[in-house]
Structures are given as structure tokens and as C-alpha cells.
Enzyme design. Structure first.
Site, PDB file in Angstrom:
ATOM      1  N   ASP A   1       0.861  -0.913  -0.344  1.00 17.90           N
ATOM      2  CA  ASP A   1       0.003  -0.159  -0.216  1.00 17.90           C
ATOM      3  C   ASP A   1       0.844   1.412   0.088  1.00 17.90           C
ATOM      4  OD1 ASP A   1       0.611   0.001   2.446  1.00 17.90           O
ATOM      5  OD2 ASP A   1      -1.128  -0.171   3.964  1.00 17.90           O
ATOM      6  N   SER A   2       1.847   1.343  -0.273  1.00 16.29           N
ATOM      7  CA  SER A   2       3.269   2.145  -0.134  1.00 16.29           C
ATOM      8  C   SER A   2       3.060   3.049  -1.885  1.00 16.29           C
ATOM      9  CB  SER A   2       4.413   1.772  -0.295  1.00 16.29           C
ATOM     10  OG  SER A   2       5.019   0.132  -0.805  1.00 16.29           O
TER      11      SER A   2
ATOM     12  N   ASP B   1      -0.910  -6.045  -0.025  1.00 17.51           N
ATOM     13  CA  ASP B   1      -1.137  -5.591   1.398  1.00 17.51           C
ATOM     14  C   ASP B   1      -2.491  -5.911   1.548  1.00 17.51           C
ATOM     15  OD1 ASP B   1       1.647  -5.155   3.156  1.00 17.51           O
ATOM     16  OD2 ASP B   1       1.805  -2.976   2.004  1.00 17.51           O
TER      17      ASP B   1
ATOM     18  N   LYS C   1      -0.732  -8.973   3.312  1.00 17.53           N
ATOM     19  CA  LYS C   1       0.015  -9.071   4.347  1.00 17.53           C
ATOM     20  C   LYS C   1      -1.187  -7.992   5.401  1.00 17.53           C
ATOM     21  CE  LYS C   1       3.301  -5.709   4.131  1.00 17.53           C
ATOM     22  NZ  LYS C   1       3.080  -4.861   4.666  1.00 17.53           N
TER      23      LYS C   1
ATOM     24  N   GLU D   1      -1.056  -5.465   8.878  1.00 18.40           N
ATOM     25  CA  GLU D   1      -0.160  -5.041  10.010  1.00 18.40           C
ATOM     26  C   GLU D   1      -1.261  -5.175  11.469  1.00 18.40           C
ATOM     27  OE1 GLU D   1       0.323  -0.717   8.767  1.00 18.40           O
ATOM     28  OE2 GLU D   1       1.151  -0.571   6.994  1.00 18.40           O
TER      29      GLU D   1
ATOM     30  N   GLU E   1       9.512  -3.692  10.923  1.00 18.87           N
ATOM     31  CA  GLU E   1      10.032  -2.601  10.498  1.00 18.87           C
ATOM     32  C   GLU E   1      10.120  -1.756  11.179  1.00 18.87           C
ATOM     33  OE1 GLU E   1       8.325   1.216   7.023  1.00 18.87           O
ATOM     34  OE2 GLU E   1       6.961  -0.462   7.465  1.00 18.87           O
TER      35      GLU E   1
END
EC number: 2.1.2.11
Length: 266
Positions: free
Chosen positions: A45-46, A84, A112, A114, A181
Site C-alpha cells: 500500500d506504499s 497488502d 499482509k 499490519e 519494520e
């Protein structure tokens, strides 16, 4: 490159060979990176920041993620594709199933998430339904407003211990991989040694099982003109992007990247 699977990654961890991962958002770069030997393509999602120009990942939608995952799928030549889940796309189990399904149908091999130990239940439920999950711990960009900015996590012992416990809980719940991270290098090493699943680092030192970078960063294309401490410009000295990707793979595999200056202390 032979098709990379979760079994491949587990074997790499067991024999101590470093795993390479890069973000990727389209077919052309997927083809180029996978041909260079990058084992995991992360549809991150960057993209909200490097492609869409936002100042965070929060505006990215599941539709955005599915579109770019499908693009990467078409260009990929054997790498494992991780996608993501976007901000608030897994707030309830119903949302989690629906949005994870959309990404898997678009071409992801793994999704993924978070978070922290609270992810244990959705991870367990997804794993039971055939959806492999990568858990993202440490600096989780979707929580940037809670953290008060992009800051190193786990520098005090209480928070470090919490991250160790989170990693253990999520592995027990069925997570197939962990991304760490921006955590101190010694803490990342502790978590990696304790885990039976691959641990991929970004700003987490050299002792994780593998490394991931945002592709635009490692090509020297940071929008702000200033790269994070943990980034190396692999385009420098190369005549093509293909060579830059190959240099990244070789540096991670040989252990020359990340160097001590790319990590964080406690």
C-alpha cells in the site's frame, strides 16, 4: 527462476540463505524484478505514496490493491506475490474475508496485515480458509497517526518485549511470515531466532531471514529527495534497472546489505 512457494521460503530460512523481497506495482517491473531473482514481490500500500502522491498509505483502497496485484500477476515470472490489505479493510471478520478474497482472486499468493497480537484471530480464520498471511510488526505505516509519525519501534524494553510476544502469538495463530519494520537490530535478531517462520526486515538490521525495500527508494527515486536511513541506492553505478535489481539480490544474498549503518540501535 523456479516458482517460489512458502515451502521455498521455509527451506531458505532453514539453510540460512537470505530471502529477497521488493515492492512492485505493475507488470513491467514484476517481470524485471522476478527475472533478476527477487523471490517475493510485495504489492504494497506504499503505492499510495510512491504512485498516487499521498503523504501516507491511508487513502489506498482495496480496489487499488486488487488492480495493482492483477497487474503484477501478469508480469511475474515465478516470484511469490504478497498483497497488502489496505487501511480499515480488516476491521471485522466479514470485511477481512471479503477483501482478502478479492486480493487472492486478483493474483496474490499471500496477504499482509499490519497490527499486533489482536491480529491472531483473523490470521487463524484466514489460514483455516486457505489464505496465507504475513504479519507486519514494528513501525506499521497504517498506524502512523497513533505513533505520531514514522518512528523506530521497540527501543524501550517494555515495547521490545511486547513485540517479541506479538510475533510469537501471530506465528502460533498461523502466520506464515513476518515483516519487521524499523526496529532495533538486536531486537529483530531475537525475534528472528525465536521464529520458525521467515522474518523479513526493513530497517531491522542484517540478522533477519531476508530484506525488503520499497522499489522506488532502492532505485534512488524518493519523492522527497531524501531516503530513509535503511535504504541503499542500488541504481548508483548501474546501467539499467535490471542490473540494479540484480545488485540488490546479490547484496542481500551475500550479506553486504544491510550494513551496520542501515540499522537502528536500541
Amino acid at each position: 527462476m523456479p516458482e517460489v512457494t512458502l515451502t521455498t521460503l521455509q527451506a531458505l530460512k532453514q539453510r540460512g540463505e537470505k530471502i529477497t523481497m521488493l515492492t512492485c506495482y505493475d507488470a513491467t517491473f514484476a517481470h524485471t524484478a522476478s527475472q533478476a531473482g527477487v523471490e517475493i514481490l510485495l504489492v504494497g500500500d506504499s503505492l499510495g505514496m510512491v504512485l498516487q502522491g499521498h503523504d501516507s498509505t491511508l487513502p489506498v483502497t482495496t480496489a487499488d490493491m486488487a488492480y495493482h496485484t492483477a497487474c503484477v500477476k501478469r508480469g511475474n515470472r515465478g516470484a511469490l506475490i504478497v498483497a497488502d490489505m489496505s487501511f480499515m479493510a480488516y476491521s471485522t471478520l466479514e470485511q477481512t474475508f471479503q477483501n482478502a478474497g478479492a486480493l487472492m482472486q486478483a493474483g496474490a499468493h499471500m496477504i499482509k496485515l499490519e497490527g499486533a497480537a489482536w491480529l491472531a484471530e483473523p490470521i487463524r480464520q484466514l489460514a483455516e480458509r486457505g489464505v496465507p498471511v504475513c504479519a507486519h510488526l514494528g513501525l506499521t505505516p497504517q498506524s502512523v497517526n497513533v505513533f505520531g509519525g514514522f518512528k523506530v519501534q521497540g527501543r524501550d524494553e517494555a515495547r521490545a518485549q511486547q513485540l517479541r510476544e506479538d510475533a510469537k502469538a501471530l506465528e502460533a495463530a498461523g502466520a506464515a511470515m513476518i515483516v519487521l519494520e524499523c526496529v532495533p537490530s538486536p531486537l529483530a535478531a531475537d525475534i528472528t531466532r525465536a521464529a520458525n517462520i521467515p522474518v523479513i526486515g526493513i530497517g531491522a538490521g542484517a540478522d533477519t531471514d531476508g530484506q525488503v525495500l520499497v522499489m522506488h527508494d532502492m532505485l534512488g527515486l524518493a519523492l522527497t529527495g531524501r531516503s530513509p536511513k535503511f535504504v541503499n541506492n542500488f541504481m548508483a553505478g548501474q546501467s539499467s534497472i535490471q542490473e540494479a535489481f540484480t545488485a540488490y539480490v546479490q547484496a542481500v544474498k551475500s550479506g553486504t546489505f544491510p550494513a551496520p549503518e542501515h540499522g537502528f540501535s536500541a
